[in-house]
Design a protein around this motif. Sequence first.
Motif, mmCIF file in Angstrom:
data_model
loop_
_atom_site.group_PDB
_atom_site.id
_atom_site.type_symbol
_atom_site.label_atom_id
_atom_site.label_comp_id
_atom_site.label_asym_id
_atom_site.label_seq_id
_atom_site.Cartn_x
_atom_site.Cartn_y
_atom_site.Cartn_z
ATOM 1 N N SER A 160 0.861 -1.183 0.000
ATOM 2 C CA SER A 160 0.000 0.000 0.000
ATOM 3 C C SER A 160 0.894 1.230 0.000
ATOM 4 O O SER A 160 1.925 1.251 0.686
ATOM 5 C CB SER A 160 -0.918 0.004 1.229
ATOM 6 O OG SER A 160 -1.751 1.138 1.246
ATOM 7 N N LEU A 161 0.507 2.244 -0.762
ATOM 8 C CA LEU A 161 1.283 3.481 -0.814
ATOM 9 C C LEU A 161 0.337 4.645 -1.065
ATOM 10 O O LEU A 161 -0.333 4.699 -2.093
ATOM 11 C CB LEU A 161 2.342 3.409 -1.916
ATOM 12 C CG LEU A 161 3.235 4.646 -2.079
ATOM 13 C CD1 LEU A 161 3.993 4.938 -0.786
ATOM 14 C CD2 LEU A 161 4.218 4.448 -3.234
ATOM 15 N N ASN A 162 0.280 5.559 -0.085
ATOM 16 C CA ASN A 162 -0.511 6.775 -0.211
ATOM 17 C C ASN A 162 0.426 7.964 -0.335
ATOM 18 O O ASN A 162 1.436 8.039 0.391
ATOM 19 C CB ASN A 162 -1.436 6.962 0.992
ATOM 20 C CG ASN A 162 -2.517 5.899 1.068
ATOM 21 O OD1 ASN A 162 -2.587 5.009 0.224
ATOM 22 N ND2 ASN A 162 -3.351 5.980 2.069
ATOM 23 N N ARG A 198 1.571 7.380 3.722
ATOM 24 C CA ARG A 198 1.459 6.061 4.331
ATOM 25 C C ARG A 198 2.131 5.047 3.422
ATOM 26 O O ARG A 198 1.985 5.103 2.201
ATOM 27 C CB ARG A 198 -0.011 5.671 4.546
ATOM 28 C CG ARG A 198 -0.201 4.218 4.961
ATOM 29 C CD ARG A 198 -1.658 3.854 5.132
ATOM 30 N NE ARG A 198 -1.865 2.413 5.085
ATOM 31 C CZ ARG A 198 -3.044 1.815 5.208
ATOM 32 N NH1 ARG A 198 -4.132 2.522 5.406
ATOM 33 N NH2 ARG A 198 -3.129 0.492 5.140
ATOM 34 N N ALA A 199 2.879 4.142 4.027
ATOM 35 C CA ALA A 199 3.521 3.069 3.265
ATOM 36 C C ALA A 199 3.393 1.773 4.057
ATOM 37 O O ALA A 199 3.709 1.735 5.251
ATOM 38 C CB ALA A 199 4.993 3.384 3.000
ATOM 39 N N ASP A 200 2.908 0.726 3.399
ATOM 40 C CA ASP A 200 2.806 -0.595 4.015
ATOM 41 C C ASP A 200 3.841 -1.510 3.363
ATOM 42 O O ASP A 200 3.746 -1.816 2.176
ATOM 43 C CB ASP A 200 1.416 -1.190 3.815
ATOM 44 C CG ASP A 200 0.337 -0.431 4.579
ATOM 45 O OD1 ASP A 200 0.663 0.600 5.191
ATOM 46 O OD2 ASP A 200 -0.827 -0.846 4.544
ATOM 47 N N LEU A 201 4.837 -1.926 4.144
ATOM 48 C CA LEU A 201 5.879 -2.829 3.675
ATOM 49 C C LEU A 201 5.559 -4.236 4.157
ATOM 50 O O LEU A 201 5.128 -4.418 5.307
ATOM 51 C CB LEU A 201 7.246 -2.412 4.200
ATOM 52 C CG LEU A 201 7.942 -1.207 3.578
ATOM 53 C CD1 LEU A 201 7.206 0.084 3.873
ATOM 54 C CD2 LEU A 201 9.388 -1.114 4.067
ATOM 55 N N CYS A 202 5.787 -5.221 3.295
ATOM 56 C CA CYS A 202 5.443 -6.583 3.720
ATOM 57 C C CYS A 202 6.385 -7.622 3.136
ATOM 58 O O CYS A 202 7.062 -7.397 2.125
ATOM 59 C CB CYS A 202 3.997 -6.913 3.338
ATOM 60 S SG CYS A 202 3.741 -7.175 1.580
#
Length: 411
Positions: free
Chosen positions: A36-38, A157-161
Amino acid sequence: MTEDVDSQRGLMTISPPSKVNTDTTPARILASGLDSLNLAIDVHWANSELFDYLNHLKDIAKSTRNETPGFFVYGKNKTKWQFTLKPHGSKGYEWLIYNKEFTLLIGSWKTPQSKPSIMAEIRSETLWHLGAKSAVEMIILLLLSQGGTKITLKPSRADLCVDVLLVEKFWNMELLKYAVTRSTYMAPHFNHRKMTGLSIGKGKISARLYDKPLEIRQVSKKLWMYDVWGIKEVPENRKIIRVEFQLRRELLTQLAIKDIDNLFEYLGNLWSYCSQRWLKFQTNPGKHHTQRQDLPWWKIVQNGFEGAQGKNPLIRSKAAGFDISQNFAQSIGHIRALIAGLIAGHYLDEYVPAEIEWGLNFIARKVNETEEQQDEFSASVKEKLAKIHRSISRHVEAESRRKELNLPTTL
């Protein structure tokens, strides 16, 4: 937890579960990246053509009480980028448009204000299939083609996985005992008494570990992830666990990630901070940290994010000093409210134009009413001053360490 711990050395001994081949590897990485990247985007618009077009579409949407389609033309090949426009805006933005790739909230101001011109959300499938850098480049090209200039992008916002194929016996509630984290919040999640996930932390940074295939079946329906993983089904006696960190703008700022280029350049260091500093799973719960070691499968997670191998964790530090402008604006607001309250209580004449001195004089009288209060006020100022000095000292130390390790700084 079902792993055997050598209490003398703090080491793991792992035996393969039944019905699994002789591969004793506790985990294998299937995929890693941004899920995810906002973006907060500032734009100068050369003209009002885009606004006129979006207003036209919005009028149609309002009259029909339904969403309406539209498109942008971009690039040398005059490619059509099709989207759907909502009949209403959102969160103070005039227009909301979306398609399977992006959602864009667009403001009606031609030059940047205190609020970003655009808030953009890049969808998960776009990030996995197109790639984060290509997706961002596409957004920039779209905006340039619509008359945008001087475009700046910051991650909000950044979601790293990392998706890890884990031996099933390791996935149980006992994991919480092995968690070492800076967060005070941890919670397991269950479905029919079987653990489906763990939530750790809230607010500007949080982590989730969860059964990704189960989430795909029950919620997201993202069956294309199996193509990303390169498998058709989950092997027997294994689980595919997603380890995901959600990072919001405040946390990214404290880690000196100032813009989108910083984010891409230091993604590996960012993952190292999350998985080595903020959260880890270690042997010997309750023992001194010198007697604890990272669990073998967690070491694989730490090194499993592309570009994280051998990277130093980012260094977190809050901005030093005192924001005079922000505190001045807050003080003026409080004084306005104070004067309004005094007028409403008939302590002041509402028919005389209000002056700021009324509020300041009232505050001064209250502080000077007793000698004890004066002493307390002076002492509290000294305490605040000491706190600011400590903040400045810690920040200077952090900046120096960042330079030594070639990490981003706030300068």
